[in-house]
Enzyme design. Sequence first.
Site, PDB file in Angstrom:
ATOM      1  N   HIS A  17       0.955  -1.162   0.021  1.00 28.68           N
ATOM      2  CA  HIS A  17       0.031  -0.071  -0.088  1.00 28.68           C
ATOM      3  C   HIS A  17       0.832   1.204  -0.174  1.00 28.68           C
ATOM      4  O   HIS A  17       0.502   2.261  -0.828  1.00 28.68           O
ATOM      5  CB  HIS A  17      -0.907   0.271   1.102  1.00 28.68           C
ATOM      6  CG  HIS A  17      -2.063  -0.988   1.398  1.00 28.68           C
ATOM      7  ND1 HIS A  17      -2.271  -1.808   2.402  1.00 28.68           N
ATOM      8  CD2 HIS A  17      -2.888  -1.244   0.522  1.00 28.68           C
ATOM      9  CE1 HIS A  17      -3.254  -2.610   2.168  1.00 28.68           C
ATOM     10  NE2 HIS A  17      -3.506  -2.639   1.231  1.00 28.68           N
ATOM     11  N   LYS A  41     -16.980  -7.945   4.795  1.00 28.09           N
ATOM     12  CA  LYS A  41     -15.962  -8.477   5.757  1.00 28.09           C
ATOM     13  C   LYS A  41     -15.574  -7.561   6.817  1.00 28.09           C
ATOM     14  O   LYS A  41     -15.257  -6.439   6.755  1.00 28.09           O
ATOM     15  CB  LYS A  41     -14.785  -8.786   4.724  1.00 28.09           C
ATOM     16  CG  LYS A  41     -14.073  -7.664   4.247  1.00 28.09           C
ATOM     17  CD  LYS A  41     -12.727  -7.965   3.310  1.00 28.09           C
ATOM     18  CE  LYS A  41     -11.966  -7.048   2.974  1.00 28.09           C
ATOM     19  NZ  LYS A  41     -10.971  -7.102   2.134  1.00 28.09           N
ATOM     20  N   ARG A  93      -1.925  -6.224  -8.153  1.00 29.75           N
ATOM     21  CA  ARG A  93      -0.840  -7.424  -7.898  1.00 29.75           C
ATOM     22  C   ARG A  93      -0.747  -8.176  -8.843  1.00 29.75           C
ATOM     23  O   ARG A  93       0.395  -8.406  -9.536  1.00 29.75           O
ATOM     24  CB  ARG A  93      -1.219  -7.850  -6.678  1.00 29.75           C
ATOM     25  CG  ARG A  93      -0.809  -7.156  -5.304  1.00 29.75           C
ATOM     26  CD  ARG A  93      -1.456  -7.566  -4.171  1.00 29.75           C
ATOM     27  NE  ARG A  93      -2.798  -7.425  -4.249  1.00 29.75           N
ATOM     28  CZ  ARG A  93      -3.751  -7.582  -3.136  1.00 29.75           C
ATOM     29  NH1 ARG A  93      -3.257  -7.876  -2.024  1.00 29.75           N
ATOM     30  NH2 ARG A  93      -4.787  -6.972  -3.481  1.00 29.75           N
ATOM     31  N   SER A 131      -2.757  -7.563   3.047  1.00 34.57           N
ATOM     32  CA  SER A 131      -2.930  -7.442   4.490  1.00 34.57           C
ATOM     33  C   SER A 131      -3.275  -8.607   5.235  1.00 34.57           C
ATOM     34  O   SER A 131      -3.208  -9.040   6.164  1.00 34.57           O
ATOM     35  CB  SER A 131      -4.246  -6.300   4.518  1.00 34.57           C
ATOM     36  OG  SER A 131      -3.998  -5.203   4.182  1.00 34.57           O
TER      37      SER A 131
HETATM   38  P1  ADP Z   1      -9.713  -3.810  -0.654  1.00 33.35           P
HETATM   39  O1  ADP Z   1     -10.385  -4.325   0.439  1.00 33.35           O
HETATM   40  O2  ADP Z   1     -10.401  -2.716  -1.187  1.00 33.35           O
HETATM   41  O3  ADP Z   1      -9.079  -4.608  -1.671  1.00 33.35           O
HETATM   42  P2  ADP Z   1      -7.034  -3.353   0.362  1.00 33.35           P
HETATM   43  O4  ADP Z   1      -7.022  -2.560   1.473  1.00 33.35           O
HETATM   44  O5  ADP Z   1      -6.812  -4.606   0.347  1.00 33.35           O
HETATM   45  O6  ADP Z   1      -8.535  -3.116  -0.021  1.00 33.35           O
HETATM   46  O7  ADP Z   1      -6.340  -2.740  -1.170  1.00 33.35           O
HETATM   47  C1  ADP Z   1      -6.624  -1.596  -1.343  1.00 33.35           C
HETATM   48  C2  ADP Z   1      -5.661  -1.130  -2.780  1.00 33.35           C
HETATM   49  O8  ADP Z   1      -4.552  -1.603  -2.828  1.00 33.35           O
HETATM   50  C3  ADP Z   1      -6.461  -2.405  -3.763  1.00 33.35           C
HETATM   51  O9  ADP Z   1      -6.420  -1.800  -5.068  1.00 33.35           O
HETATM   52  C4  ADP Z   1      -5.429  -3.455  -3.783  1.00 33.35           C
HETATM   53  O10 ADP Z   1      -5.259  -4.027  -5.168  1.00 33.35           O
HETATM   54  C5  ADP Z   1      -4.093  -2.754  -3.622  1.00 33.35           C
HETATM   55  N1  ADP Z   1      -3.101  -3.343  -2.966  1.00 33.35           N
HETATM   56  C6  ADP Z   1      -3.134  -4.073  -2.065  1.00 33.35           C
HETATM   57  N2  ADP Z   1      -1.841  -4.783  -1.947  1.00 33.35           N
HETATM   58  C7  ADP Z   1      -1.000  -4.497  -2.711  1.00 33.35           C
HETATM   59  C8  ADP Z   1       0.334  -4.657  -2.899  1.00 33.35           C
HETATM   60  N3  ADP Z   1       1.163  -5.668  -2.233  1.00 33.35           N
HETATM   61  N4  ADP Z   1       0.760  -4.054  -4.062  1.00 33.35           N
HETATM   62  C9  ADP Z   1       0.070  -3.201  -4.884  1.00 33.35           C
HETATM   63  N5  ADP Z   1      -1.259  -2.806  -4.538  1.00 33.35           N
HETATM   64  C10 ADP Z   1      -1.814  -3.459  -3.484  1.00 33.35           C
END
Ligand code: ADP
Length: 166
Positions: A17, A41, A93, A131
């Site tokens: 992030h 969730k 990703r 996460s």
């Molecule tokens: P959501 O529940 O909306 O997927 P996340 O917090 O999991 O929220 O992710 C927010 C954004 O960050 C999403 O667009 C996700 O694809 C991106 N993201 C999460 N982890 C990574 C990573 N390791 N590298 C690049 N983008 C990421």
Amino acid sequence: MKIGVYPGSFDPITLGHLDIIIRASKLVDHLVIGVLTNISKKTIFTVEERVRFLNWVIKENNLESKVKVESFNGLLVDFAKAQNASFIVRGLRAVTDFDYELQLAQTNHKLVPEIDTIFFTTRLEYSYLSSSTVREIASFGGDIKQFVPECIVQSVYDKYKAIGSV
Ligand code: ADP
């Protein structure tokens, strides 16, 4: 002024992030990180904790003048409009993210054609990072230092201690 919104659950923020935040903040004049509060969730970290962690990380990386953190519920496009954003920022990703992200971007574009979604492809070293991986490792007391910003490491462990899983 070009304003972007980067929405997500950030449960908790990872280095993946942070990489997107740093790169996106160079592209827009102002970046608003939108922390979701109405997702179906259940999150481990409360919205206050997730916002607090993000604020620590923003401060530590000297991004305070460009990046702010807000929580929101309801429709992402409504939040983006309220922030006067022209862009929604998302990270990609692997191919597994693509279907869902494409659907989301196209739906949002239908709802508000003036707002475009920009995708950042993950840096190779973070392509496996999520996460949920961090939560799983932390719940077993494993080493999360290489996955999350240093300033949140102890708080993540403390949370798992508090809920009695380590
Ligand atoms: P959501 O529940 O909306 O997927 P996340 O917090 O999991 O929220 O992710 C927010 C954004 O960050 C999403 O667009 C996700 O694809 C991106 N993201 C999460 N982890 C990574 C990573 N390791 N590298 C690049 N983008 C990421």
